[in-house]
Enzyme design. Sequence first.
Site, PDB file in Angstrom:
ATOM      1  N   GLU A  48      20.078  -2.677 -25.267  1.00  0.00           N
ATOM      2  CA  GLU A  48      20.004  -1.730 -23.931  1.00  0.00           C
ATOM      3  C   GLU A  48      19.060  -0.766 -23.458  1.00  0.00           C
ATOM      4  O   GLU A  48      19.487  -0.057 -24.124  1.00  0.00           O
ATOM      5  CB  GLU A  48      21.126  -1.379 -22.826  1.00  0.00           C
ATOM      6  CG  GLU A  48      22.030  -3.235 -22.288  1.00  0.00           C
ATOM      7  CD  GLU A  48      21.439  -2.618 -20.799  1.00  0.00           C
ATOM      8  OE1 GLU A  48      20.265  -2.866 -20.789  1.00  0.00           O
ATOM      9  OE2 GLU A  48      22.169  -3.522 -19.766  1.00  0.00           O
ATOM     10  N   ASP A  49      18.536  -0.586 -22.054  1.00  0.00           N
ATOM     11  CA  ASP A  49      17.926   0.500 -21.999  1.00  0.00           C
ATOM     12  C   ASP A  49      18.534   1.561 -21.411  1.00  0.00           C
ATOM     13  O   ASP A  49      18.162   1.963 -22.497  1.00  0.00           O
ATOM     14  CB  ASP A  49      16.556   0.030 -20.975  1.00  0.00           C
ATOM     15  CG  ASP A  49      17.265  -1.180 -19.775  1.00  0.00           C
ATOM     16  OD1 ASP A  49      18.266  -1.373 -19.416  1.00  0.00           O
ATOM     17  OD2 ASP A  49      16.218  -1.135 -18.886  1.00  0.00           O
TER      18      ASP A  49
ATOM     19  N   ASP B  51      24.018   2.782 -16.845  1.00  0.00           N
ATOM     20  CA  ASP B  51      24.326   3.816 -15.466  1.00  0.00           C
ATOM     21  C   ASP B  51      25.731   3.060 -15.016  1.00  0.00           C
ATOM     22  O   ASP B  51      27.078   3.774 -15.440  1.00  0.00           O
ATOM     23  CB  ASP B  51      23.284   3.392 -13.994  1.00  0.00           C
ATOM     24  CG  ASP B  51      23.074   4.554 -13.116  1.00  0.00           C
ATOM     25  OD1 ASP B  51      23.487   4.954 -13.535  1.00  0.00           O
ATOM     26  OD2 ASP B  51      22.808   3.615 -12.356  1.00  0.00           O
TER      27      ASP B  51
ATOM     28  N   PHE C 115      17.627   9.378 -11.252  1.00  0.00           N
ATOM     29  CA  PHE C 115      16.961   7.985 -11.604  1.00  0.00           C
ATOM     30  C   PHE C 115      15.697   8.274 -12.369  1.00  0.00           C
ATOM     31  O   PHE C 115      15.060   8.709 -11.792  1.00  0.00           O
ATOM     32  CB  PHE C 115      16.286   7.382 -10.672  1.00  0.00           C
ATOM     33  CG  PHE C 115      15.774   6.160 -10.510  1.00  0.00           C
ATOM     34  CD1 PHE C 115      16.738   4.884 -10.298  1.00  0.00           C
ATOM     35  CD2 PHE C 115      14.543   5.470 -10.980  1.00  0.00           C
ATOM     36  CE1 PHE C 115      16.674   3.475 -10.620  1.00  0.00           C
ATOM     37  CE2 PHE C 115      13.941   4.878 -10.876  1.00  0.00           C
ATOM     38  CZ  PHE C 115      14.975   3.509 -10.913  1.00  0.00           C
TER      39      PHE C 115
ATOM     40  N   ARG D 282       6.523   0.897 -16.276  1.00  0.00           N
ATOM     41  CA  ARG D 282       7.148   0.698 -17.872  1.00  0.00           C
ATOM     42  C   ARG D 282       6.603   1.341 -18.994  1.00  0.00           C
ATOM     43  O   ARG D 282       6.804   0.812 -19.697  1.00  0.00           O
ATOM     44  CB  ARG D 282       7.161  -1.178 -17.511  1.00  0.00           C
ATOM     45  CG  ARG D 282       8.658  -1.295 -16.171  1.00  0.00           C
ATOM     46  CD  ARG D 282       8.918  -2.908 -16.598  1.00  0.00           C
ATOM     47  NE  ARG D 282       9.934  -3.335 -15.521  1.00  0.00           N
ATOM     48  CZ  ARG D 282      10.720  -3.668 -15.117  1.00  0.00           C
ATOM     49  NH1 ARG D 282      11.491  -2.990 -16.089  1.00  0.00           N
ATOM     50  NH2 ARG D 282      11.719  -4.910 -14.364  1.00  0.00           N
TER      51      ARG D 282
END
Length: 187
Positions: A105-106, A109, A158, A171
């Site tokens: 996973e990146d 959150d 964020f 990205r």
Amino acid sequence: MRTVVDQGADIGEVLLTEDQIQTRVAELGAAISADMAGRQLTLVSVLKGSLPFMADLMRAISLPVRIDLMEVSSYGGATTESSGLVRILKDLSSSIEGEDILIVEDIIDTGLTLNYLVRYLRGKKPASLRICTLLDKPARRLVEIDVNYTGFTIPDQFVVGYGLDYGELYRNLRYVGVLKPEVYSQA
Ligand code: IMP
């Protein structure tokens, strides 16, 4: 929608440099290889944000690996808040029954996306299921998740870059950074 000409100019602060990320990915790969020695792994990555991490991590793992890709949506377009809704846009290409799975996973959150994914993949009867995330934002967690490997724990901001987007951009930055506040207000 604003047209972005220079992505780097929109970054207010670099949180993780390219060097820091690459060093940590190498460490994660070594730890995973040691923990799973003698086994074959299937890495399941979640598009699109995990793409650079997956590409680097798989080459930092010295074990035989297969890869599979899923795509889920948890955010609607250029927003920074999780909707809590998870939709499968692309499913696994092959069966994972009896395989040792590592979810790549990146970022975690709220945890809603991963929570859904873990339950979904467990239903496919893998031999084992582990989780590796590059970034963890524990301050915003809504569901408890047992994460086996974490690259970096970050504050409640964020972030974009190294796979992570805002409105599908940023990205391809090699680092992870925080956008300048005016970028959101001009959206
Ligand atoms: P969760 O379901 O709230 O844990 O959200 C997980 C997904 O939301 C991640 O896979 C990202 O795609 C996205 N996301 C969460 N935080 C960020 C961020 O800081 N920057 C970019 N995307 C994020």
